[in-house]
Enzyme design. Structure first.
Site, PDB file in Angstrom:
ATOM      1  N   HIS A 166       0.781  -1.099   0.077  1.00 36.34           N
ATOM      2  CA  HIS A 166      -0.031   0.029  -0.122  1.00 36.34           C
ATOM      3  C   HIS A 166       1.039   1.157  -0.168  1.00 36.34           C
ATOM      4  O   HIS A 166       0.472   2.264  -0.725  1.00 36.34           O
ATOM      5  CB  HIS A 166      -0.779   0.241   1.155  1.00 36.34           C
ATOM      6  N   ASP A 217      -4.718  -6.123  -7.493  1.00 33.18           N
ATOM      7  CA  ASP A 217      -5.121  -5.224  -6.231  1.00 33.18           C
ATOM      8  C   ASP A 217      -5.264  -3.951  -6.441  1.00 33.18           C
ATOM      9  O   ASP A 217      -5.199  -3.378  -7.541  1.00 33.18           O
ATOM     10  CB  ASP A 217      -3.718  -5.740  -5.508  1.00 33.18           C
TER      11      ASP A 217
END
Length: 472
Positions: A183, A254
């Protein structure tokens, strides 16, 4: 822009808006053909009725829209973030190692998702958590042994999909052997291709054999396969899934707003590269403006018009994404006999707990939560026992008899220093990955390692502490 390419460029997007109701601009995008919506924590209030109503708004705009959510059980729950998941997480299930229990937990998750209208679950996690310092996988993984992870991934997929909800197994080719969070940055898995085949790919092979409807990619570098691009954007990495494992289902990226995918190039360009590499459905992360969908659509059409992205690749991606909309066998009659009692889950959670050292007399002990930032995948929400006091990660602990709640303390020197400095009596409850007692090896304190959060684990810890005299 090309009409065909423009329509297809909407169909391959799994996007997300902010807030608990569908904004008009997003209703328009759905009516025009946006492939689907992924619901995140900001979209869900904790009420199943509210979740069902929101899905109803989405389906009113487009009846065949795909609706997805991250509902892994344990630490990662979107439907129950404010009260903790009612089912066991992967770390607990792997420790107990009952394939039957894992299959029934998957079915329980699927029944609840189906009841509110969600038809794609972004789970289970198939990563082998081989690095105990992993900041983003940890107890979301079934464990550190590839064979164990493989059998539980297959069981969870079977249980979930028996309810008609599609599974999206993640994060290919494996995010377990990293000590960074994709992330926030671009992790590197430095393993050789032989190690990848013997470790990372084993659970994904099991998921393919189990008929997983979708597989999600990861934003990390695998230099032994492709030294140039992260896995989501890498045709050689995705070829391992398609060619070596023989997978022909949908490949979901993702979230493309994560730094590992787009920090160096922007989200629209990452979307084009992901499609070109072999992704079929593009997830773009929470709380986005409708304009981002248009930017991605425009970038995809421009790539087709320029020849960078073959129209045939976009057409194939849209077809695979559309198959997900149709589910994996609606009805769920096959799972009716897979009952799952709360008492059974609490007993399993207790078996998974590791209790290190004798517990002191905890009569009158206070519960102190050491507040550290949760990883982004877990997000905010209920974890552990209700605390009498919350302190920051670098704060000293109060005096007296304490039950101290932590998450991944072994990765946080400031937390372990506070634990080591406290004279006791002290019981540390580790709700994260059960790492070493780094920094407080010589402290006499007892420790309970839960292998993850969730209502069954909270109940199990309450029982254990109660036997030492603690009461609310």
């Amino acid at each position: 822009m090309s009409r065909d390419a423009a329509a297809l460029a909407l169909q391959v997007q799994l996007a997300s808006f902010a807030g608990p109701s569908l904004p008009p601009a997003w209703a328009d995008l759905l009516a025009e053909g946006l492939g689907g919506i992924c619901l995140f924590g900001s979209n869900l209030t904790g009420s199943l009725a509210d979740a069902a109503a929101l899905v109803g708004e989405i389906r009113a705009a487009r009846p065949d829209a795909l609706v997805a959510a991250d509902e892994e059980g344990g630490d990662v729950t979107r439907l129950h973030a404010w009260e903790a998941s009612p089912v066991l997480g992967a770390g607990v299930l792997g420790a107990v190692d009952s394939v039957s229990l894992t299959r029934r937990v998957g079915a329980a998750v699927g029944r609840e998702l189906a009841a509110v209208g969600i038809d794609l679950d972004l789970g289970p996690v198939a990563d082998v958590n081989s690095d105990p310092d992993n900041p983003v996988i940890g107890t979301r993984s079934f464990g550190s042994d590839p064979a164990l992870v493989a059998r539980h991934v297959a069981a969870w997929v079977a249980g979930l999909q028996s309810t008609g909800v599609a599974a999206c197994v993640k994060h290919f080719p494996g995010h377990g052997d990293t000590d960074q969070d994709s992330h926030l940055t671009l992790p590197v898995v430095g393993a050789s291709i032989d190690v990848l085949r013997a470790r990372e790919l084993v659970p994904f092979a099991a998921a393919v054999d189990a008929g997983a409807a979708a597989v999600m990619t990861s934003h990390l570098m695998v230099p032994s396969v492709d030294p140039a691009l992260p896995a989501t954007l890498s045709a050689p990495v995705l070829a391992l899934l398609r060619d070596e494992l023989g997978y022909d289902g949908a490949v979901v990226s993702d979230a493309l707003d994560m730094a590992g995918a787009s920090a160096a190039r922007g989200i629209p360009e990452a979307a084009v590269l992901a499609l070109a590499a072999g992704c079929d459905l593009l997830c773009t992360g929470p709380d986005k403006d409708a304009g981002l969908v248009r930017q991605i659509q425009t970038a995809i059409v421009a790539a087709v018009d320029s020849g960078r992205l073959p129209l045939s690749r976009l057409t194939t991606a849209a077809a695979r994404a559309t198959l997900l909309h149709q589910g994996v066998g609606k009805g769920g009659a096959r799972c009716e006999e897979w009952s799952l009692e709360v008492s059974e889950m609490v007993a399993a959670a207790r078996r998974a707990c590791v209790v290190e050292g004798p517990l002191p007399d905890l009569t009158g002990a206070r519960v102190v939560s050491v507040e550290t930032e949760a990883n982004i995948a877990v997000g905010p929400g209920r974890w552990g026992l209700v605390a009498d006091l919350t302190v920051g990660g670098g704060d000293p602990l109060p005096t007296g008899s304490l039950v101290v709640q932590v998450r991944d303390a072994h990765r946080r020197a400031e937390v372990t220093a506070a634990i080591a400095a406290h004279p006791g009596p002290l019981v540390v409850v580790e709700w994260g990955w059960p790492g070493p007692r780094t920094g407080w090896e010589r402290a006499p304190h007892a420790r309970i390692c839960t292998r993850g959060n969730g209502q069954p684990s909270i109940a199990a810890v309450t029982e254990i502490l109660g036997e030492a005299g603690w009461s609310r």
